[in-house]
Scaffold this motif. Structure first.
Motif, PDB file in Angstrom:
ATOM      1  N   LEU A 105      10.421  36.519  20.593  1.00  0.00           N
ATOM      2  CA  LEU A 105      10.889  35.900  19.350  1.00  0.00           C
ATOM      3  C   LEU A 105       9.950  36.235  18.186  1.00  0.00           C
ATOM      4  N   SER A 106       8.658  36.286  18.465  1.00  0.00           N
ATOM      5  CA  SER A 106       7.690  36.628  17.422  1.00  0.00           C
ATOM      6  C   SER A 106       7.904  38.051  16.916  1.00  0.00           C
ATOM      7  N   LEU A 107       8.128  38.979  17.824  1.00  0.00           N
ATOM      8  CA  LEU A 107       8.393  40.363  17.424  1.00  0.00           C
ATOM      9  C   LEU A 107       9.672  40.447  16.602  1.00  0.00           C
ATOM     10  N   LEU A 108      10.699  39.743  17.064  1.00  0.00           N
ATOM     11  CA  LEU A 108      11.981  39.712  16.352  1.00  0.00           C
ATOM     12  C   LEU A 108      11.792  39.227  14.918  1.00  0.00           C
ATOM     13  N   LEU A 109      11.108  38.118  14.762  1.00  0.00           N
ATOM     14  CA  LEU A 109      10.920  37.528  13.432  1.00  0.00           C
ATOM     15  C   LEU A 109      10.037  38.401  12.542  1.00  0.00           C
ATOM     16  N   ALA A 110       8.971  38.951  13.123  1.00  0.00           N
ATOM     17  CA  ALA A 110       8.054  39.771  12.332  1.00  0.00           C
ATOM     18  C   ALA A 110       8.740  41.027  11.811  1.00  0.00           C
ATOM     19  N   ILE A 111       9.551  41.653  12.657  1.00  0.00           N
ATOM     20  CA  ILE A 111      10.257  42.860  12.229  1.00  0.00           C
ATOM     21  C   ILE A 111      11.322  42.519  11.197  1.00  0.00           C
ATOM     22  N   ASN A 112      12.115  41.507  11.477  1.00  0.00           N
ATOM     23  CA  ASN A 112      13.205  41.166  10.566  1.00  0.00           C
ATOM     24  C   ASN A 112      12.693  40.749   9.186  1.00  0.00           C
ATOM     25  N   ARG A 113      11.603  39.996   9.146  1.00  0.00           N
ATOM     26  CA  ARG A 113      11.076  39.499   7.879  1.00  0.00           C
ATOM     27  C   ARG A 113      10.066  40.450   7.239  1.00  0.00           C
ATOM     28  N   ASN A 227      11.475  44.950  23.454  1.00  0.00           N
ATOM     29  CA  ASN A 227      11.238  45.117  24.886  1.00  0.00           C
ATOM     30  C   ASN A 227       9.896  44.514  25.267  1.00  0.00           C
ATOM     31  N   VAL A 228       9.944  43.401  25.999  1.00  0.00           N
ATOM     32  CA  VAL A 228       8.726  42.767  26.513  1.00  0.00           C
ATOM     33  C   VAL A 228       8.731  42.780  28.042  1.00  0.00           C
ATOM     34  N   SER A 229       9.505  43.698  28.639  1.00  0.00           N
ATOM     35  CA  SER A 229       9.647  43.732  30.096  1.00  0.00           C
ATOM     36  C   SER A 229       8.870  44.875  30.727  1.00  0.00           C
ATOM     37  N   ARG A 230       9.431  46.086  30.719  1.00  0.00           N
ATOM     38  CA  ARG A 230       8.790  47.260  31.286  1.00  0.00           C
ATOM     39  C   ARG A 230       9.065  48.467  30.396  1.00  0.00           C
ATOM     40  N   GLY A 231       8.047  49.311  30.225  1.00  0.00           N
ATOM     41  CA  GLY A 231       8.164  50.424  29.298  1.00  0.00           C
ATOM     42  C   GLY A 231       9.250  51.421  29.645  1.00  0.00           C
ATOM     43  N   GLY A 232       9.461  51.667  30.919  1.00  0.00           N
ATOM     44  CA  GLY A 232      10.429  52.667  31.344  1.00  0.00           C
ATOM     45  C   GLY A 232      11.877  52.316  31.061  1.00  0.00           C
ATOM     46  N   ASN A 245      16.227  59.224  12.250  1.00  0.00           N
ATOM     47  CA  ASN A 245      17.441  59.290  11.433  1.00  0.00           C
ATOM     48  C   ASN A 245      17.822  57.950  10.811  1.00  0.00           C
ATOM     49  N   GLY A 246      16.947  56.949  10.982  1.00  0.00           N
ATOM     50  CA  GLY A 246      17.161  55.668  10.318  1.00  0.00           C
ATOM     51  C   GLY A 246      18.209  54.775  10.940  1.00  0.00           C
ATOM     52  N   ARG A 247      18.669  55.097  12.143  1.00  0.00           N
ATOM     53  CA  ARG A 247      19.693  54.290  12.788  1.00  0.00           C
ATOM     54  C   ARG A 247      19.133  52.982  13.358  1.00  0.00           C
ATOM     55  N   VAL A 248      17.837  52.955  13.621  1.00  0.00           N
ATOM     56  CA  VAL A 248      17.206  51.764  14.202  1.00  0.00           C
ATOM     57  C   VAL A 248      16.415  51.050  13.112  1.00  0.00           C
ATOM     58  N   ARG A 249      16.715  49.789  12.906  1.00  0.00           N
ATOM     59  CA  ARG A 249      16.074  48.974  11.859  1.00  0.00           C
ATOM     60  C   ARG A 249      14.606  48.709  12.152  1.00  0.00           C
ATOM     61  N   GLY A 250      14.306  48.449  13.433  1.00  0.00           N
ATOM     62  CA  GLY A 250      12.931  48.186  13.821  1.00  0.00           C
ATOM     63  C   GLY A 250      12.819  48.020  15.323  1.00  0.00           C
ATOM     64  N   VAL A 251      11.611  48.152  15.826  1.00  0.00           N
ATOM     65  CA  VAL A 251      11.368  48.089  17.271  1.00  0.00           C
ATOM     66  C   VAL A 251      10.131  47.231  17.520  1.00  0.00           C
ATOM     67  N   GLY A 252      10.229  46.339  18.509  1.00  0.00           N
ATOM     68  CA  GLY A 252       9.083  45.552  18.948  1.00  0.00           C
ATOM     69  C   GLY A 252       8.840  45.804  20.425  1.00  0.00           C
ATOM     70  N   LEU A 253       7.675  46.340  20.761  1.00  0.00           N
ATOM     71  CA  LEU A 253       7.368  46.704  22.144  1.00  0.00           C
ATOM     72  C   LEU A 253       6.081  46.020  22.604  1.00  0.00           C
ATOM     73  N   PRO A 277      -0.242  45.305  23.317  1.00  0.00           N
ATOM     74  CA  PRO A 277      -0.705  45.931  24.562  1.00  0.00           C
ATOM     75  C   PRO A 277      -0.424  45.118  25.825  1.00  0.00           C
ATOM     76  N   HIS A 278       0.854  44.878  26.093  1.00  0.00           N
ATOM     77  CA  HIS A 278       1.276  44.142  27.292  1.00  0.00           C
ATOM     78  C   HIS A 278       0.560  42.789  27.378  1.00  0.00           C
ATOM     79  N   THR A 279       0.648  42.040  26.287  1.00  0.00           N
ATOM     80  CA  THR A 279       0.004  40.733  26.211  1.00  0.00           C
ATOM     81  C   THR A 279       1.008  39.584  26.118  1.00  0.00           C
ATOM     82  N   ALA A 280       2.307  39.886  26.278  1.00  0.00           N
ATOM     83  CA  ALA A 280       3.321  38.841  26.116  1.00  0.00           C
ATOM     84  C   ALA A 280       3.122  37.691  27.101  1.00  0.00           C
TER      85      ALA A 280
END
Length: 324
Positions: A105-113, A227-232, A245-253, A277-280
């Motif tokens: 949720l923190s990643l979602l909010l930080a990217i959106n705002r 994605n807060v699960s697994r990198g693959g 190409n600008g199709r993705v608004r933002g990414v939180g990993l 760094p995998h601290t979720a």
């Protein structure tokens, strides 16, 4: 008895030391893969976090009866070989539900705002130069798609709904059309209907690169991907194309395909990509809970009891495994 810890992700193992000392059980900590292979030879139990517990490690454990994962995912241990050798594998799948859902949720909010880029501009003395031309969702008018509606997916859903988000989900193990107040749709429907997409599935052969060119092409323009699960789970080469190409608004990993990425990783150049760094999973409370519960469950197995969270149930058919 002897227990070996392959690796851990917290400041110290005082909890483990105290627990096993009180049980008169020897505890040893490996320093790298070669040392682990040497120390596991006479170990009865293994506690492991991020170390790759491969076939060589498992076959070196001549007395090994149980392997306890510090955490949820078990993609870093060879389950097939463990089962063949009669090694009981267990995990703790319910210890950091709030931490991981909070992080998503923190990643979602930080990217959106636009929190990080706007803060950077202000610190550069450019308060009046912050543009308002990037897409920002009004959350009560946006749809969050949750891929994998287990413990963490459901907790995130409840938190997101409290912010006004419409939540939809996909989970192949849920047959209902509505579960926990959320519409359960097909994978394709969730991918194509979500303004924000959050991944909460384990990494398996089936889910490797779950999100690649085809899936990204079917997503909405300006999608936010978490994605807060697994990198693959995400094909990062495909993701780079869609960021370019600008199709993705933002990414939180919180995870990446490379578990130890170099500073030259091409994903690092994008202002609309936040990477942790995998601290979720982390809080002091969750780590202490994980340490103690992992010790207890491992000892339960060594004392002849079936673990609460058994990963390889076929091991119960092994001739040398006899658990109550």
């Amino acid at each position: 008895m002897k227990i070996v810890i392959s690796d851990y992700a917290w400041p110290n193992i005082d909890i483990e030391k105290e627990f096993f000392k009180s049980k008169s059980i020897d505890l040893d900590v490996a320093n790298g893969k070669e040392d682990l292979i040497n120390k596991i030879k006479d170990a009865d139990g293994l506690l492991f976090c991020f170390e790759d517990i491969n076939e060589d490690v498992l076959r070196s454990g001549e007395k090994l009866k149980a392997a306890q994962r510090y955490g949820i995912g078990v993609d870093n241990i060879n389950i097939k070989v463990a089962t063949e050798l009669g090694i009981v594998v267990s995990n703790i799948p319910d210890y950091c539900i709030d931490e991981v859902s909070d992080h998503a949720l923190s990643l979602l909010l930080a990217i959106n705002r636009m929190i990080l880029p706007d803060s950077r501009m202000v610190k550069l003395g450019k308060w009046n130069e912050v543009k308002k031309d990037n897409r920002v969702y009004r959350l009560k008018d946006a749809t969050l798609g949750v891929i994998g509606f287990g413990r963490i997916g459901r907790r995130l859903s409840n938190k997101a709904k409290s912010l006004g988000l419409n939540v939809i989900a996909y989970d192949p193990y849920i047959s209902e059309n509505v579960h926990d107040g959320v519409n359960i749709l097909s994978f394709e429907e969730v991918i194509s209907s979500s303004d924000i997409l959050s991944l909460h599935v384990p990494l398996t052969e089936e889910t490797n690169h779950l999100i690649s060119h085809k899936e990204l092409a079917n997503m909405k323009n300006d999608v936010i991907l978490i994605n807060v699960s697994r990198g693959g789970l995400i094909d990062e080469k495909a993701l780079l194309d869609y960021l370019d190409n600008g199709r993705v608004r933002g990414v939180g990993l919180d995870v990446m395909e490379d578990h130890n990425p170099s500073s030259s990783n091409p994903l690092f150049k994008y202002e609309n990509v936040i990477i942790t760094p995998h601290t979720a999973f982390f809080s002091q409370e969750s780590s202490e809970e994980l340490q103690l519960r992992s010790c207890k469950q491992l000892l339960d197995v060594l004392n002849g009891n079936k673990p609460e969270f058994l990963i390889n149930p076929d091991v119960l058919n092994h001739s040398e495994v006899n658990l109550n």
